[in-house]
Each structure stands twice: as C-alpha cells, then as structure tokens.
Design an enzyme around this catalytic site. Structure first.
Site, PDB file in Angstrom:
ATOM      1  CG  ASN A 220       4.732   2.010   2.887  1.00 19.60           C
ATOM      2  OD1 ASN A 220       3.709   1.343   2.500  1.00 19.60           O
ATOM      3  ND2 ASN A 220       4.804   3.181   2.405  1.00 19.60           N
TER       4      ASN A 220
ATOM      5  CG  PHE B 213      -4.917   0.883   1.323  1.00 14.57           C
ATOM      6  CD1 PHE B 213      -3.898   1.842   1.771  1.00 14.57           C
ATOM      7  CD2 PHE B 213      -5.715   1.048   0.541  1.00 14.57           C
ATOM      8  CE1 PHE B 213      -3.683   3.159   0.676  1.00 14.57           C
ATOM      9  CE2 PHE B 213      -5.676   2.149  -0.510  1.00 14.57           C
ATOM     10  CZ  PHE B 213      -4.749   3.149  -0.471  1.00 14.57           C
TER      11      PHE B 213
ATOM     12  CG  ASN C 235       2.593  -0.261  -1.102  1.00 11.31           C
ATOM     13  OD1 ASN C 235       3.136  -0.948  -1.911  1.00 11.31           O
ATOM     14  ND2 ASN C 235       2.822   0.526  -0.164  1.00 11.31           N
ATOM     15  CB  THR C 236      -4.127  -1.009  -3.038  1.00  9.16           C
ATOM     16  OG1 THR C 236      -3.718  -0.970  -1.636  1.00  9.16           O
ATOM     17  CG2 THR C 236      -5.450  -1.604  -3.478  1.00  9.16           C
TER      18      THR C 236
ATOM     19  CE  LYS D 289      -0.408  10.910   0.135  1.00 14.83           C
ATOM     20  NZ  LYS D 289      -0.107  10.502   1.400  1.00 14.83           N
TER      21      LYS D 289
ATOM     22  CG  ASN E 232       0.855   7.756  -1.998  1.00 14.67           C
ATOM     23  OD1 ASN E 232       1.724   7.331  -1.027  1.00 14.67           O
ATOM     24  ND2 ASN E 232      -0.443   7.710  -1.838  1.00 14.67           N
TER      25      ASN E 232
END
Length: 351
Positions: free
Chosen positions: A111, A115, A180-181, A220, A249
């Site tokens: 994925n 967010f 993904n950020t 996390k 993660n």
C-alpha cells in the site's frame, strides 16, 4: 466458515473498492446482530499492559479503520482492542489511486495510501457515536502528520492530534514509520526522535493533569532498521519512559515477493513476507528494553502460530491487518487460542 467464500468475491474487485464493500458488510452483520456468522467466540484471556486491562491480547492494527467509522462492528469480531487511524490534524486525500495492491501468491499487500483520512475532528465525532469505548473497550488512536507539514514542524501536528484525541483514547500510538509520507521516517533518527519524545511526554503530563487520567503513549516503528538503530530507539524509549512500542510497520523490502505481479509497486509491504523481519525486530527490541517498555507485535501474522511467535519473541500484545484481509475474522480466535496455549506451556515449564 463464510469468509473464504466472501473473499473470492472481494478479491474479484479492486482492492480499495473491496475494502469499502467489506467494511459495509461488517457493519451490516453487526447491526443485524449476526456477527457470529463471521466470527467465533474468543475465550477471555485478560492481560494487563501499559496499565490497561485487555480482555484478550489480540488487536486490530491501525489502517483498516482510518476514521473510526466501524469500531463497534470490528469489536464484534472478537478483538481484544481496536486501533483506529492514522489520523492527521486536517483531512487529506492521500496518494493518487490505485494505491493498494494484493500479492495473493504470498498472502501480501503493498500500500501507498499516504494517511488518507477525514481529519481528527471527524474521527472524534465517529468515536463519540460508537459504543465500544463508552462500554470499556480498549481503543487506540494512531496519530500522524499531514503530508504538507514540513518535517521540521512535524511535532506540531503530533502535539495537536494528541491534545484532541487524549480524552477519547485508551492509548495513543505515534506513527513515525509509514513509508508513504515523504521524509516521515527521518523522525526515527536519534536527535529527531529524542526531541519528539520529549515534547510528547511533556504534553502527556500536562494533559493527564487537565483530564484527570493518564493515557499511555506507544511509538510505532519501522522494520527496516539495523541493530544500531534498534538499540538507539530502545535507549530513547527507556530514557523518556514511553509506555509502549509497536513493532512493526510495513517494509520497503521486496524479499519474498520479487518477480510476482504488483511486487514492483512502490509503498509498504505487509503480510506473510514481513513475519520474519518484524519478529526479529521484536526480539532485538525485547533484549534491549529488558522488560522496561512493553511491545505490541505486528507484521505478518497469518495464523495462530505466527501470533504465538510474536509473544515468544517478547511481545505482550499482537495486532494484525493483512491477516484479517486474507483469513477473515476466524484469525482473531485462532491467534488468541494459540497465545493462550503458548502462555500455559510457558507457565508449566517455569513452575
């Protein structure tokens, strides 16, 4: 069980579309009072972690219910705790679609959601409308930063979210490890993490005074860390007296899926290929933390033995998300039973 038949229907759809359909279906069976058609009863196996009482040690990881819209329905599947989010101060659409990809040959998902969420105020309104937390359920809220907040200002977003969700959460998870950020994982560096944890713990103390309750904070972290980084993070977790750590993660590695369809997609890999990597991080963390900070183990749990392996490595609680997609609600009871057996065997050996 019904879920294997349903999964064939879901997997015929685009992954993100299937997610929406599946969540609507779980809401329906819950409102109709027939959740038992999907989930087996989970035997009570209470455990106390982070000062909280969990009815069983198996939780839902963040990401499945980003906006807290399905908390009651998911809780009816037998989870001992639910973690919602990741939520950011402002609503944001996330990365362009398509951004969610299955690799069924390896029970994996990639994925790059980014967010996507409706913002912290919408999440709070959804949680207020749910019965779960009001009736004593353990609800974690996972917080992050907006994509357009400069990394040097990231602490402001975390502090704002912490302030807003504090009274509604059983615990707050601080997500600095999504791949993904842009630049988010830079917050795991020694100096950046030291400053962030100091700010968060200071805010936690002030909020505890204001609200008259102490809400634990868990960090996390990513699986893509070397031994020195794991040791440094463990040192800071102990130094700042963090209440928990969630390991791990998703991974940027493609080990175990190379050459398969969708393996070339950018984003974080979850599911079965992550199991060994995340469990190894848990074991190294457990050794470095020496019991001072409890670990929530997540990553690659696809069956009961995988869940028990996380506990054997040093986790006090476990979570999954991708396993829920591939195995369905039966995995909750299976994981809980395997952990209970493992603990019983351990007690006999040490008696």
């Amino acid at each position: 069980m019904i879920y294997p038949l349903l999964r064939k229907l879901f997997f015929a759809l685009d992954a993100e579309t299937a997610h929406g359909v599946g969540m609507a279906g779980i809401d329906f069976v819950n409102s109709a009072g027939i959740s038992c058609l999907l989930a087996r009863r989970v035997a009570p196996d209470p455990v106390r972690v982070m000062g909280l009482e969990f009815p069983n040690p198996v939780g839902l990881a963040a990401g499945l219910d980003k906006n807290g819209e399905h908390v009651d329905a998911l809780a009816a599947q037998g989870f001992g705790f639910i973690e919602v989010g990741t939520v950011t101060p402002r609503a944001q659409p996330g990365n362009p679609k398509p951004r969610l990809f299955r690799i069924p040959e390896r029970q994996a998902i990639i994925n790059r959601m980014g967010f996507n969420n409706d913002g912290v105020e919408k999440l709070l309104s959804n949680i207020v409308a749910a019965r779960f937390a009001r009736e004593g359920g353990v609800l974690g809220i996972n917080i992050g930063k907006n994509f357009d907040t400069p990394i040097e200002k990231a602490a402001d977003d975390y502090l704002l979210c912490l302030d807003r969700v504090y009274s509604a959460a059983s615990y707050v998870a601080v997500n600095i490890s999504s791949p993904n950020t842009k630049n988010l994982r830079e917050l795991q560096r020694d100096d950046a993490l030291d400053a962030l944890l100091a700010s968060l713990k200071g805010a936690q103390a002030r909020l505890a005074d204001r609200h008259g309750k102490y809400v634990p904070l868990a960090l996390k972290i990513a699986p893509d860390l070397d031994d020195a980084q794991i040791q440094a993070i463990a040192t800071l977790l102990r130094q700042h007296r963090m209440d928990g750590v969630i390991a791990t993660n998703t991974t940027l590695s493609r080990a175990g899926v190379d050459g398969l369809p969708n393996a070339e997609q950018t984003g974080g890999l979850s599911g079965a290929p992550l199991l060994a990597l995340s469990t190894a991080v848990i074991a190294k963390l457990a050794a470095a933390l020496a019991g001072e900070v409890p670990i929530i183990g997540v990553g690659g749990i696809m069956n009961g033995d995988d869940a028990a392996a996380k506990v054997a490595a040093g986790a006090s609680l476990v979570q999954f998300y991708t396993g829920f997609i591939y195995r369905g609600p039966e995995l909750v009871a299976e994981a809980a039973a395997a952990i209970a057996r493992r603990r019983a065997q351990h007690s006999l050996r040490t008696a």
